[in-house]
Scaffold this motif. Structure first.
Motif, PDB file in Angstrom:
ATOM      1  N   HIS A  34       0.923  -1.187  -0.085  1.00 41.11           N
ATOM      2  CA  HIS A  34       0.201  -0.020   0.004  1.00 41.11           C
ATOM      3  C   HIS A  34       0.903   1.227  -0.120  1.00 41.11           C
ATOM      4  O   HIS A  34       1.969   1.339   0.649  1.00 41.11           O
ATOM      5  CB  HIS A  34      -0.830  -0.055   1.096  1.00 41.11           C
ATOM      6  N   ASN A  35       0.685   2.181  -0.811  1.00 39.54           N
ATOM      7  CA  ASN A  35       1.074   3.654  -0.805  1.00 39.54           C
ATOM      8  C   ASN A  35       0.240   4.579  -0.256  1.00 39.54           C
ATOM      9  O   ASN A  35      -0.739   4.882  -0.937  1.00 39.54           O
ATOM     10  CB  ASN A  35       1.541   3.964  -2.213  1.00 39.54           C
ATOM     11  N   PRO A  36       0.530   4.717   0.855  1.00 40.69           N
ATOM     12  CA  PRO A  36      -0.558   5.837   1.731  1.00 40.69           C
ATOM     13  C   PRO A  36      -0.440   7.015   1.295  1.00 40.69           C
ATOM     14  O   PRO A  36      -1.429   7.956   1.131  1.00 40.69           O
ATOM     15  CB  PRO A  36      -0.083   5.695   3.225  1.00 40.69           C
ATOM     16  N   SER A  37       0.686   7.661   0.392  1.00 40.71           N
ATOM     17  CA  SER A  37       0.514   8.870  -0.121  1.00 40.71           C
ATOM     18  C   SER A  37      -0.250   9.164  -1.139  1.00 40.71           C
ATOM     19  O   SER A  37      -0.829  10.199  -1.594  1.00 40.71           O
ATOM     20  CB  SER A  37       1.958   9.328  -0.443  1.00 40.71           C
ATOM     21  N   CYS A  38      -0.775   8.085  -1.919  1.00 40.41           N
ATOM     22  CA  CYS A  38      -1.649   8.234  -3.254  1.00 40.41           C
ATOM     23  C   CYS A  38      -2.670   7.109  -3.106  1.00 40.41           C
ATOM     24  O   CYS A  38      -3.762   7.376  -4.019  1.00 40.41           O
ATOM     25  CB  CYS A  38      -0.840   8.100  -4.401  1.00 40.41           C
ATOM     26  N   GLY A  39      -2.690   6.349  -2.337  1.00 43.14           N
ATOM     27  CA  GLY A  39      -3.843   5.283  -2.142  1.00 43.14           C
ATOM     28  C   GLY A  39      -3.597   4.167  -3.233  1.00 43.14           C
ATOM     29  O   GLY A  39      -4.341   3.216  -3.327  1.00 43.14           O
ATOM     30  N   ASP A  40      -2.509   3.987  -3.965  1.00 40.62           N
ATOM     31  CA  ASP A  40      -2.250   2.668  -4.753  1.00 40.62           C
ATOM     32  C   ASP A  40      -2.109   1.365  -3.614  1.00 40.62           C
ATOM     33  O   ASP A  40      -1.598   1.732  -2.619  1.00 40.62           O
ATOM     34  CB  ASP A  40      -0.970   2.805  -5.385  1.00 40.62           C
ATOM     35  N   GLU A  41      -2.641   0.640  -4.165  1.00 43.70           N
ATOM     36  CA  GLU A  41      -2.745  -0.611  -3.162  1.00 43.70           C
ATOM     37  C   GLU A  41      -2.800  -1.975  -4.386  1.00 43.70           C
ATOM     38  O   GLU A  41      -3.631  -2.163  -5.169  1.00 43.70           O
ATOM     39  CB  GLU A  41      -4.019  -0.612  -2.427  1.00 43.70           C
ATOM     40  N   ILE A  42      -1.814  -2.874  -3.989  1.00 42.46           N
ATOM     41  CA  ILE A  42      -1.861  -4.165  -4.369  1.00 42.46           C
ATOM     42  C   ILE A  42      -1.907  -5.405  -3.813  1.00 42.46           C
ATOM     43  O   ILE A  42      -1.436  -5.154  -2.465  1.00 42.46           O
ATOM     44  CB  ILE A  42      -0.629  -4.162  -5.685  1.00 42.46           C
ATOM     45  N   THR A  43      -2.104  -6.315  -4.154  1.00 44.88           N
ATOM     46  CA  THR A  43      -1.993  -7.722  -3.436  1.00 44.88           C
ATOM     47  C   THR A  43      -1.134  -8.490  -4.455  1.00 44.88           C
ATOM     48  O   THR A  43      -1.848  -9.116  -5.344  1.00 44.88           O
ATOM     49  CB  THR A  43      -3.270  -8.366  -3.088  1.00 44.88           C
ATOM     50  N   LEU A  44       0.005  -9.077  -3.919  1.00 42.98           N
ATOM     51  CA  LEU A  44       0.754  -9.756  -4.963  1.00 42.98           C
ATOM     52  C   LEU A  44       0.864 -11.115  -4.536  1.00 42.98           C
ATOM     53  O   LEU A  44       0.871 -11.299  -3.330  1.00 42.98           O
ATOM     54  CB  LEU A  44       2.231  -9.326  -4.544  1.00 42.98           C
ATOM     55  N   GLN A  45       0.380 -11.960  -5.299  1.00 44.66           N
ATOM     56  CA  GLN A  45       0.441 -13.433  -5.114  1.00 44.66           C
ATOM     57  C   GLN A  45       1.201 -13.998  -5.729  1.00 44.66           C
ATOM     58  O   GLN A  45       1.626 -13.743  -7.155  1.00 44.66           O
ATOM     59  CB  GLN A  45      -1.007 -13.898  -5.341  1.00 44.66           C
ATOM     60  N   LEU A  46       2.170 -15.201  -5.188  1.00 46.25           N
ATOM     61  CA  LEU A  46       3.399 -15.754  -6.030  1.00 46.25           C
ATOM     62  C   LEU A  46       2.965 -17.366  -5.740  1.00 46.25           C
ATOM     63  O   LEU A  46       2.346 -17.819  -4.478  1.00 46.25           O
ATOM     64  CB  LEU A  46       4.432 -15.611  -4.937  1.00 46.25           C
ATOM     65  N   LYS A  47       3.452 -18.083  -6.473  1.00 50.08           N
ATOM     66  CA  LYS A  47       3.437 -19.618  -6.366  1.00 50.08           C
ATOM     67  C   LYS A  47       4.942 -19.869  -6.298  1.00 50.08           C
ATOM     68  O   LYS A  47       5.532 -19.826  -7.509  1.00 50.08           O
ATOM     69  CB  LYS A  47       2.673 -20.334  -7.657  1.00 50.08           C
ATOM     70  N   VAL A 118      10.855   7.663 -14.297  1.00 49.41           N
ATOM     71  CA  VAL A 118      10.324   8.063 -13.028  1.00 49.41           C
ATOM     72  C   VAL A 118      11.288   8.504 -11.954  1.00 49.41           C
ATOM     73  O   VAL A 118      11.087   9.190 -10.986  1.00 49.41           O
ATOM     74  CB  VAL A 118       9.519   6.764 -12.486  1.00 49.41           C
ATOM     75  N   SER A 119      12.564   8.237 -12.052  1.00 49.78           N
ATOM     76  CA  SER A 119      13.394   8.453 -11.112  1.00 49.78           C
ATOM     77  C   SER A 119      13.639  10.039 -11.179  1.00 49.78           C
ATOM     78  O   SER A 119      14.006  10.588  -9.964  1.00 49.78           O
ATOM     79  CB  SER A 119      14.784   7.937 -11.342  1.00 49.78           C
ATOM     80  N   HIS A 120      13.112  10.793 -12.069  1.00 47.71           N
ATOM     81  CA  HIS A 120      13.233  12.329 -12.174  1.00 47.71           C
ATOM     82  C   HIS A 120      11.766  12.877 -11.680  1.00 47.71           C
ATOM     83  O   HIS A 120      11.674  14.160 -11.700  1.00 47.71           O
ATOM     84  CB  HIS A 120      13.646  12.798 -13.497  1.00 47.71           C
ATOM     85  N   MET A 121      11.019  12.100 -11.062  1.00 49.77           N
ATOM     86  CA  MET A 121       9.632  12.453 -10.719  1.00 49.77           C
ATOM     87  C   MET A 121       9.182  12.191  -9.331  1.00 49.77           C
ATOM     88  O   MET A 121       8.788  11.088  -9.097  1.00 49.77           O
ATOM     89  CB  MET A 121       8.626  11.962 -11.788  1.00 49.77           C
ATOM     90  N   PRO A 122       9.835  12.998  -8.382  1.00 47.54           N
ATOM     91  CA  PRO A 122       9.855  12.467  -7.002  1.00 47.54           C
ATOM     92  C   PRO A 122       8.438  11.946  -6.449  1.00 47.54           C
ATOM     93  O   PRO A 122       8.397  11.006  -5.707  1.00 47.54           O
ATOM     94  CB  PRO A 122      10.362  13.582  -6.195  1.00 47.54           C
ATOM     95  N   ALA A 123       7.317  12.653  -6.991  1.00 47.90           N
ATOM     96  CA  ALA A 123       5.975  12.255  -6.567  1.00 47.90           C
ATOM     97  C   ALA A 123       5.690  10.886  -6.976  1.00 47.90           C
ATOM     98  O   ALA A 123       4.564  10.396  -6.602  1.00 47.90           O
ATOM     99  CB  ALA A 123       4.761  13.462  -7.114  1.00 47.90           C
ATOM    100  N   ARG A 124       6.157  10.376  -8.185  1.00 48.43           N
ATOM    101  CA  ARG A 124       5.780   9.221  -8.703  1.00 48.43           C
ATOM    102  C   ARG A 124       6.574   7.914  -8.162  1.00 48.43           C
ATOM    103  O   ARG A 124       6.412   6.757  -8.557  1.00 48.43           O
ATOM    104  CB  ARG A 124       5.631   9.338 -10.186  1.00 48.43           C
ATOM    105  N   VAL A 125       8.019   8.213  -7.719  1.00 47.24           N
ATOM    106  CA  VAL A 125       8.812   7.182  -7.217  1.00 47.24           C
ATOM    107  C   VAL A 125       7.931   5.910  -6.473  1.00 47.24           C
ATOM    108  O   VAL A 125       8.038   4.762  -6.670  1.00 47.24           O
ATOM    109  CB  VAL A 125       9.953   7.790  -6.343  1.00 47.24           C
ATOM    110  N   LYS A 126       7.234   6.463  -5.464  1.00 47.31           N
ATOM    111  CA  LYS A 126       6.452   5.396  -4.585  1.00 47.31           C
ATOM    112  C   LYS A 126       5.634   4.485  -5.462  1.00 47.31           C
ATOM    113  O   LYS A 126       5.427   3.450  -5.340  1.00 47.31           O
ATOM    114  CB  LYS A 126       5.818   5.797  -3.636  1.00 47.31           C
ATOM    115  N   CYS A 127       5.025   5.070  -6.404  1.00 45.97           N
ATOM    116  CA  CYS A 127       4.183   4.270  -7.463  1.00 45.97           C
ATOM    117  C   CYS A 127       4.943   3.172  -8.112  1.00 45.97           C
ATOM    118  O   CYS A 127       4.484   2.101  -8.263  1.00 45.97           O
ATOM    119  CB  CYS A 127       3.528   5.568  -8.262  1.00 45.97           C
ATOM    120  N   ALA A 128       6.059   3.577  -8.524  1.00 41.60           N
ATOM    121  CA  ALA A 128       6.807   2.593  -9.476  1.00 41.60           C
ATOM    122  C   ALA A 128       7.486   1.618  -8.633  1.00 41.60           C
ATOM    123  O   ALA A 128       7.568   0.532  -9.111  1.00 41.60           O
ATOM    124  CB  ALA A 128       8.123   3.440 -10.066  1.00 41.60           C
ATOM    125  N   VAL A 129       7.838   1.892  -7.160  1.00 38.94           N
ATOM    126  CA  VAL A 129       8.476   0.807  -6.381  1.00 38.94           C
ATOM    127  C   VAL A 129       7.685   0.092  -5.559  1.00 38.94           C
ATOM    128  O   VAL A 129       8.067  -0.908  -4.945  1.00 38.94           O
ATOM    129  CB  VAL A 129       9.555   1.322  -5.644  1.00 38.94           C
TER     130      VAL A 129
END
Length: 143
Positions: A34-47, A118-129
């Motif tokens: 979860h990225n609280p700064s923008c609301g992005d949320e994923i659930t990663l599932q692995l086998k 994206v490394s040059h867009m600080p507001a988007r770094v958390k989205c990418a990682v």
């Protein structure tokens, strides 16, 4: 069409039509990111089996960058040994943070290289990682 245009199209395609956004039946590992700064949320599932990421998928919501990054990551890690997947996560995070800039060293990130800018867009770094941090955390106790 320049390289920037190709990268933009690649990110757009992965965000509009993420091949790996679905539940993964038989997942052996699942972790929410979860990225609280923008609301992005994923659930990663692995086998995972015998130290290999046999399959992976994700569910969740987020911006185009987070969704594309997650889809590209899943493409990249399927079939890789756990150690390789973690190394790729660390390399991607290093690229986005601007710590790894050598193109030759980053080559094995394949399509995920499209997110280098994206490394040059600080507001988007958390989205990418987001997905990559989630992957690293999910695999930290795996062998």
């Amino acid at each position: 069409m320049g390289l920037e245009d190709i990268y933009t199209e690649l990110v757009s395609e992965h965000s509009r039509n993420p091949e790996h956004r679905h539940a993964l039946p038989g997942a052996t590992c699942s972790l929410k990111g979860h990225n609280p700064s923008c609301g992005d949320e994923i659930t990663l599932q692995l086998k995972l089996k015998d130290g290999v990421v046999e399959d992976a998928a994700f569910t969740g919501v987020g911006c185009a960058i987070s969704q594309a990054s997650t889809d590209m990551m899943v493409d990249l890690i399927r079939g890789k040994r756990v150690e390789e997947a973690r190394a790729l996560a660390q390399k991607f995070i290093g690229m986005i943070k601007g710590e790894i800039t050598d193109e030759a060293e980053l080559e094995d990130l394949d399509e995920a290289l499209a997110l280098k800018g994206v490394s040059h867009m600080p507001a988007r770094v958390k989205c990418a990682v987001l997905a990559w941090h989630t992957l690293d955390e999910a695999l930290k106790d795996e062998k």
